[in-house]
Design an enzyme around this catalytic site. Sequence first.
Site, PDB file in Angstrom:
ATOM      1  CG  ASP A 370      -1.956   1.054   1.210  1.00 53.17           C
ATOM      2  OD1 ASP A 370      -2.304   1.513   0.109  1.00 53.17           O
ATOM      3  OD2 ASP A 370      -2.419   1.452   2.300  1.00 53.17           O
ATOM      4  CD  GLU A 373      -0.401   5.335  -4.083  1.00 50.93           C
ATOM      5  OE1 GLU A 373       0.094   5.605  -2.981  1.00 50.93           O
ATOM      6  OE2 GLU A 373      -1.178   4.385  -4.272  1.00 50.93           O
ATOM      7  CG  ASP A 445      -8.190   4.492   0.420  1.00 45.57           C
ATOM      8  OD1 ASP A 445      -8.041   3.250   0.440  1.00 45.57           O
ATOM      9  OD2 ASP A 445      -7.417   5.279   0.976  1.00 45.57           O
TER      10      ASP A 445
HETATM   11  C1  GLC Z   1      -4.796   3.305   2.805  1.00 45.23           C
HETATM   12  C2  GLC Z   1      -5.271   2.076   2.043  1.00 45.23           C
HETATM   13  C3  GLC Z   1      -6.337   1.373   2.831  1.00 45.23           C
HETATM   14  C4  GLC Z   1      -5.787   1.009   4.208  1.00 45.23           C
HETATM   15  C5  GLC Z   1      -5.284   2.263   4.928  1.00 45.23           C
HETATM   16  C6  GLC Z   1      -4.588   1.938   6.240  1.00 45.23           C
HETATM   17  O1  GLC Z   1      -5.811   4.236   2.893  1.00 45.23           O
HETATM   18  O2  GLC Z   1      -5.713   2.391   0.765  1.00 45.23           O
HETATM   19  O3  GLC Z   1      -6.780   0.229   2.160  1.00 45.23           O
HETATM   20  O4  GLC Z   1      -6.775   0.401   4.962  1.00 45.23           O
HETATM   21  O5  GLC Z   1      -4.357   2.948   4.098  1.00 45.23           O
HETATM   22  O6  GLC Z   1      -3.503   1.105   6.029  1.00 45.23           O
END
Ligand code: GLC
Length: 760
Positions: A370, A373, A445
């Site tokens: 995650d 980017e 998200d």
């Molecule tokens: C980001 C991710 C999400 C995750 C959050 C906390 O917003 O896209 O899926 O739950 O971070 O890690």
Amino acid sequence: MIITSTNARVAISVYAPDIIRVRGVKGDFKKDISYAVVADPIGGFSSIREGSSELVLSTESLKVVVTKNPLGIQFFNKEGKLIDGDEKGLGIGWQGSEVTSYRTLFPEERFIGLGEKTGPLDRRGMSFVNWNTDHPAYGEQDDPLYVSVPFFIGLHDLTVYGIFFDNSSRTVFDFGASTDSRFYSFSAADGNMNYYFLSSSSVAGVIEKYTYLTGRMKMPPYWSLGYQQCRWSYYPDTEVLNLARTFRSKKIPADVIYLDIHYMDGYKIFTWHPERFPRPKEMIDSLKSMGFHVVTIVDPGIKIEKGYFAYEEGIRDDYFAKYPGGDYYVGSVWPGRCHFPDFTKKEVREWWGKSFSALTRPGVEGFWNDMNEPAVWGQKVPDAVRFYKEGEGGTIREIHNVYGLQMARSTFEGTKSLLNGKRTFVLTRAAFSGIQRYSAVWTGDNFSSDEHMMLAVRLVNSMGISGIAFTGPDVGGFAGDPSAGLFARWMSIGAYTPFFRNHKEYGMKRQEPWSFGEEVEGLAKKFISWRYQLLPYIYSAFHEASRTGLPVARSLAIDYPFNENIYREEFQNEYLFGDNFLIAPASSKEKYCKVYLPQGGWYRLGSEQLYAGDQSVIVESPLEDLPVFVRAGGVITVQSLIQSTSVKPSDTLQIHVYYGNRGSNFVYYEDDGQTYEYEKGVFHRRTISFDPPGGEITLSKVEGSYASKFKTVDMILHGFEKRNQISVNGKTVITKSYNNLPNVMQAGFDNSEAEIKIKF
Ligand code: GLC
């Protein structure tokens, strides 16, 4: 072939008779580094004719005409029809560091693809930016999102082509948005013109070429096709175990539980929180004994903290992205101030990969990448930040869009090796072309709304057109709270989504299948259960994706690109799931919806009602019954209900054949679901062919050395003329009625014979 004109130098090379690469530079050609392309050029053109003002380069399938001054390149098919090419007088142009290709726009031309992009299926009249962006609760029209795939397919005059612009800096695609229909264009903020022109007679053919260039996914672990439960965050360990037990006691099938950032110690990557998860191995062992796999989140930011091993090792070995003066870049994310691994260096990729032993040792089998980017609070990594780029050096301006790809690559390669021959599973948010080689992608998200549920379908379908088959949204929606109806509807669509994971933002209401009352729990259980019964069919579709790049969820634009109905706003979200299901995603509020059925015939799943194709129909769409149709002439393979993929189904495979005037070939595939042995031929594959005029269904000779888990077959014949017996390899088999349905017959036989011919 290198051509020098007054304003540029251009190299044109052949990657296949129908894949031509064009590189254009103002100065000299630099070292050729691509993080996306895995194919190499093949020989040259089969003929080269040089005239006074133009050059004609031919392959078996294409004719490339190059005019020299000013430079212009045009692609013709063998019949001499112009497919695509530079707009006269514009061609390739430079403005400062920016480079643009201006191309002829045909009056009726449509554009599809470009990966994870909002907006309509047909992208004509729109423009898009590729710059991987952390965009929580993005709006329905917002651009850019997390993923950059600078690849699209153009459609005009019954002609199909694709262009992959292999430039990782910020790119802009303008499909006639602001040009009075004179041309379309694509440009990059930096770097060179560097595109691949792909030609084929079909959209599927162009996708096959594109995935030949940028690679295909390996078969993912079978368990990753099951239902996956996520939340930010399930903790401590007792809660995780309770969650698993609840699935089992309620008999709601599931395979995966995710651990979001709270499992870590101070959000430090490759650590476990000492109080919340004091004995991770014990917990994971218990989960495994219940048939659950664990996926943990990892973010790229390494917390700046003396004594933290990942920080200390990264500093010691000089593994982080830095400013020109040599100081490491500092950005803030969940753990606070962080340095960022430079994944464009082989040693860093290897180090990152090996660090996963902190997770694989206790038994984690999936790795959720995650914030790659990369996302930092404030959004912007300064342009000056530098990367190694395989020794060539480069700034964030060209690395940004491939950062997530390289993180996923490092994760995939490292964990694949740590798991000792077992398949690894990687999920990523940011991506670039080629990501399918390493990882599944989820759409970030999103929001709990009907509009987002529809948008999610479009994003998944568009990624499918763009070479990424293993995708899905946060089912139920990440931000916001869904209504019970929306949750139920989304779960029913989720069952027909390649990647099926429910995820919820921190602090929001619970979003487990049982969180919305008994009725919705019953529905969610029904949809998930059906997903598990369909796994033999879905797995076969994944096999197809890994072999040819054809996605699992297929926008109707793949099979019906020149049918204008499928682009209409009311129908553009429809898709085929595998070869033979047509899914019409209806919103949660509609009791009836309008569906376009392409040519052929279509049976409504469940009711057995047969509709003629090439028409739109209004059908019922109550929450318990998403409009799903089966192709007349199509085949669906179904197994008995299991609670997780670690449980063996009964040894009977149901093969459902739906009668139609046109036959079909369905490639049925099985393997061990766990290892890469299938790459050495350890699989079981048969083509199930339905031949209506011949009155025959054939299960072709088995390919591969894996023994099918199904000893017997129940063939279920839908819509066939009623008869009391059929013949299987010359022997008579008595038919029975199936589920008391008047038009459906059932006949059982042994699955062990090499080839099976059924006469009806
Ligand atoms: C980001 C991710 C999400 C995750 C959050 C906390 O917003 O896209 O899926 O739950 O971070 O890690």
